[in-house]
Design an enzyme around this catalytic site. Structure first.
Site, mmCIF file in Angstrom:
data_model
loop_
_atom_site.group_PDB
_atom_site.id
_atom_site.type_symbol
_atom_site.label_atom_id
_atom_site.label_comp_id
_atom_site.label_asym_id
_atom_site.label_seq_id
_atom_site.Cartn_x
_atom_site.Cartn_y
_atom_site.Cartn_z
ATOM 1 N N ARG A 82 3.663 19.722 6.384
ATOM 2 C CA ARG A 82 4.704 18.859 6.795
ATOM 3 C C ARG A 82 5.823 19.157 7.591
ATOM 4 O O ARG A 82 6.269 18.818 8.669
ATOM 5 C CB ARG A 82 5.075 18.044 5.740
ATOM 6 C CG ARG A 82 4.058 17.284 4.653
ATOM 7 C CD ARG A 82 4.806 16.011 3.818
ATOM 8 N NE ARG A 82 5.204 15.016 4.622
ATOM 9 C CZ ARG A 82 6.267 14.601 4.936
ATOM 10 N NH1 ARG A 82 7.281 15.529 4.315
ATOM 11 N NH2 ARG A 82 6.574 13.572 5.587
ATOM 12 N N GLU B 132 0.830 -1.070 0.030
ATOM 13 C CA GLU B 132 -0.016 0.035 0.060
ATOM 14 C C GLU B 132 0.916 1.289 -0.034
ATOM 15 O O GLU B 132 0.622 2.073 0.809
ATOM 16 C CB GLU B 132 -0.828 -0.179 1.369
ATOM 17 C CG GLU B 132 -1.694 -0.949 1.420
ATOM 18 C CD GLU B 132 -2.671 -0.934 2.840
ATOM 19 O OE1 GLU B 132 -3.490 -1.761 3.018
ATOM 20 O OE2 GLU B 132 -1.990 -0.088 3.679
ATOM 21 N N PRO B 133 1.618 1.501 -0.897
ATOM 22 C CA PRO B 133 2.472 2.578 -1.050
ATOM 23 C C PRO B 133 1.747 3.791 -1.270
ATOM 24 O O PRO B 133 0.589 3.807 -2.360
ATOM 25 C CB PRO B 133 3.426 2.358 -2.292
ATOM 26 C CG PRO B 133 2.867 1.333 -3.171
ATOM 27 C CD PRO B 133 1.991 0.678 -2.076
ATOM 28 N N GLY B 134 1.783 4.966 -0.646
ATOM 29 C CA GLY B 134 1.428 6.366 -1.031
ATOM 30 C C GLY B 134 2.388 7.115 -1.564
ATOM 31 O O GLY B 134 2.685 7.586 -2.736
ATOM 32 N N TYR C 265 0.965 13.938 0.753
ATOM 33 C CA TYR C 265 0.548 14.787 1.981
ATOM 34 C C TYR C 265 0.954 16.198 1.773
ATOM 35 O O TYR C 265 1.244 16.722 2.728
ATOM 36 C CB TYR C 265 1.135 14.142 3.249
ATOM 37 C CG TYR C 265 1.002 12.526 3.195
ATOM 38 C CD1 TYR C 265 -0.298 12.032 3.545
ATOM 39 C CD2 TYR C 265 1.931 11.898 2.856
ATOM 40 C CE1 TYR C 265 -0.478 10.646 3.456
ATOM 41 C CE2 TYR C 265 1.752 10.310 2.927
ATOM 42 C CZ TYR C 265 0.652 9.916 3.198
ATOM 43 O OH TYR C 265 0.480 8.387 3.255
ATOM 44 N N CYS D 41 0.141 33.489 10.614
ATOM 45 C CA CYS D 41 0.667 34.285 11.715
ATOM 46 C C CYS D 41 1.010 33.379 12.799
ATOM 47 O O CYS D 41 0.289 33.230 14.021
ATOM 48 C CB CYS D 41 -0.468 35.333 12.322
ATOM 49 S SG CYS D 41 -0.644 36.559 11.048
ATOM 50 N N GLU D 42 1.855 32.566 12.905
ATOM 51 C CA GLU D 42 2.680 31.664 13.636
ATOM 52 C C GLU D 42 4.034 31.516 13.762
ATOM 53 O O GLU D 42 4.478 31.225 12.525
ATOM 54 C CB GLU D 42 1.978 30.290 13.653
ATOM 55 C CG GLU D 42 0.364 30.356 13.986
ATOM 56 C CD GLU D 42 -0.140 28.860 14.700
ATOM 57 O OE1 GLU D 42 0.566 28.092 15.097
ATOM 58 O OE2 GLU D 42 -1.409 28.802 14.260
HETATM 59 N N1 LLP Z 1 -1.511 1.950 4.768
HETATM 60 C C1 LLP Z 1 -2.042 2.608 5.698
HETATM 61 C C2 LLP Z 1 -2.873 1.475 6.353
HETATM 62 C C3 LLP Z 1 -1.614 3.853 6.023
HETATM 63 O O1 LLP Z 1 -2.054 4.458 7.108
HETATM 64 C C4 LLP Z 1 -0.959 4.643 5.269
HETATM 65 C C5 LLP Z 1 -0.445 5.827 5.774
HETATM 66 C C6 LLP Z 1 -0.429 4.090 4.049
HETATM 67 C C7 LLP Z 1 -0.730 2.682 3.844
HETATM 68 C C8 LLP Z 1 0.573 4.849 3.292
HETATM 69 O O2 LLP Z 1 1.634 5.065 3.804
HETATM 70 P P1 LLP Z 1 2.723 5.891 2.848
HETATM 71 O O3 LLP Z 1 3.216 4.656 1.837
HETATM 72 O O4 LLP Z 1 2.359 7.101 1.925
HETATM 73 O O5 LLP Z 1 4.098 6.360 3.848
HETATM 74 N N2 LLP Z 1 0.863 12.831 6.494
HETATM 75 C C9 LLP Z 1 2.095 11.856 6.937
HETATM 76 C C10 LLP Z 1 2.057 10.546 6.701
HETATM 77 C C11 LLP Z 1 0.861 9.796 7.308
HETATM 78 C C12 LLP Z 1 0.548 8.376 6.632
HETATM 79 C C13 LLP Z 1 -0.765 7.708 7.160
HETATM 80 N N3 LLP Z 1 -0.909 6.677 6.833
HETATM 81 C C14 LLP Z 1 3.426 12.412 6.050
HETATM 82 O O6 LLP Z 1 3.197 13.694 5.383
HETATM 83 O O7 LLP Z 1 4.396 12.130 6.403
#
Ligand code: LLP
Length: 420
Positions: free
Chosen positions: A312, A273-275, A372, A343-344
């Site tokens: 981030r 599950e890469p994002g 993100y 303003c922070e």
């Molecule tokens: N699968 C699940 C169940 C997750 O909760 C997440 C991310 C992913 C996959 C994907 O993770 P990735 O491959 O993108 O690292 N906002 C934060 C990251 C929060 C991720 C939350 N869950 C940032 O900007 O680094």
């Protein structure tokens, strides 16, 4: 190494187009995404795993839910990891059929469960409470279960999810009772899932979690009598944000993970599950220098993007490489903080970066902003959200208009008595 951008006559190019032209045409701040890079990233990680076994890449769309990005990944054959009904419906709007979507939520309401059942996607159940509540709505559902693996990873404490005691998942010792209960309730049980965290270094967390899940899959087969279709090792593959940082070796990652599953289990499909890995380096945030300040102990480049646009750095202390897009590769003069209009004092994009002498009107590029970035942006300080642009085949087109002040007021209702 983070990916490199070319420059021409001192101007940064984004897939052949001058960053300055894009900023001129679409305004700033603006997220600029390259279609080609998303496709390359998807193919690289899918290709690495599918060499060894049947592979499903569930793109974690929380990283970037722009409909055009989703369309690109739909065309690539990707599947989806969604965390809310809104994400599920966005993916359906972008052409994904429900059977390509796995919903993994936490603290999921009954209303959301009803919506998911109506859509017909697979549900990755996060708790025993959720299982019982779902059973009252329907058992005619494909399910898997998120287990808390006792393996945590991540770029910081805020994004580590897999450690013992986490709010996410079913405690490991409850695995057999939960699968037994789901079987007895008549659910269509397909897999097992864990996610250790997001953006951690290296690959040990993936081999560790694969070991845990493989052992559990065998236990489930022996004690509950169910042969699982897939093992889902979650997302979290790290990407480089700093110039010299190393890339994750996805070839090695794929070879080690699939070897464990194939040696130790009879499970035929691996799910990842890469994002971040798919979208992070597809995008830069372009922001205009509006103000230059010498504050005696510090020098500031004041830009028109703040933590409302990219949270981030402020939220996680995350590092994003920055460059002056209109003085690309020019000799640097001094160290500067790149700061926004919020303003922070916590509103910053970069600390202590060596940059060319800044002037009002310069264009600053914030790298690796595709994951993100926009998806966590807000209207804080009543600043409308910015535009998004897609660059494909040497052409830039608008894929999200910038909000305007009307958008700030759109859903507000002023009681009659307050209107004059
Ligand atoms: N699968 C699940 C169940 C997750 O909760 C997440 C991310 C992913 C996959 C994907 O993770 P990735 O491959 O993108 O690292 N906002 C934060 C990251 C929060 C991720 C939350 N869950 C940032 O900007 O680094």
């Amino acid at each position: 190494m983070i990916r490199e951008y070319e420059g021409k006559d001192g101007i940064m190019l984004i897939d052949g187009i001058a960053a300055t032209e894009i900023a001129e045409e679409f305004g700033t701040p603006v997220y600029v995404t390259e279609e080609k890079r998303i496709r390359e990233n998807y193919r690289r990680i899918h290709g690495a795993f599918s060499k060894y076994m049947d592979t499903r890449v569930n793109y974690a769309c929380k990283a970037n839910t722009n409909l055009s990005v989703l369309h690109i990944l739909e065309q690539e054959g990707s599947c989806i990891d969604a965390v809310s009904l809104g994400e599920v419906l966005s993916c359906i709007k972008a052409g994904f059929s429900p059977d390509r979507i796995l919903y993994t939520g936490v603290n999921v309401s009954n209303e959301e469960l009803r919506g998911l059942v109506d859509v017909g996607c697979m549900i990755n159940v996060d708790s025993e409470s959720e299982l019982e509540r779902l059973a009252k709505i329907s058992t005619d559902v494909r399910v898997s279960f998120r287990i808390t693996p006792g393996v945590a990873s991540g770029h910081g404490a805020k994004v580590m999810t897999g450690g013992k005691g986490s709010k996410f998942g079913i405690p490991i010792k409850r695995t057999i009772p939960v699968y037994t209960r789901a079987r007895d309730l008549g659910f269509d049980i397909r897999g097992i899932h864990a996610h250790t965290g997001s953006g951690g270094e290296g690959i040990d967390q993936f081999t560790d979690v694969t070991e845990v899940l493989s052992g559990l899959a065998n236990d489930i087969r022996d004690k509950v009598g169910i042969d699982l279709e897939f093992i889902d090792i979650g997302g979290g593959v790290g990407v480089p944000y700093r110039l010299q940082e190393e890339e994750t070796d996805v070839e090695e990652l794929a070879s080690l993970v699939t070897e464990i599953i194939q040696d130790e289990t009879e499970v035929k499909t691996v799910v990842i599950e890469p994002g971040r890995y798919i979208v992070a380096d597809s995008t830069v945030l372009l922001t205009r220098c509006v103000d230059v300040k010498d504050a005696e102990t510090k020098r500031y480049i004041g830009v028109d993007a703040g933590f409302n646009t990219l949270v981030r750095p402020a939220f996680y202390d995350s590092y994003h490489t920055v460059a002056m897009a209109n003085k690309f590769n020019r000799a640097c003069s001094d160290k500067y903080d790149v700061v926004g209009p919020i303003c922070e004092s916590g509103d910053y994009l970069a600390h202590d970066r060596v940059m060319p002498e800044p002037e009002e009107g310069d264009l600053v590029a914030i790298f690796t902003a595709g994951a993100y970035g926009f998806s966590m942006s807000s209207e804080y300080n009543s600043r409308p959200r910015c535009a998004e642009v897609l660059v494909s085949d040497g052409k830039a087109c608008l894929i999200r208009r910038a909000e305007d002040t009307e958008d700030l007021w759109r859903n507000q209702i002023i009681p009659e008595g307050l209107r004059q």
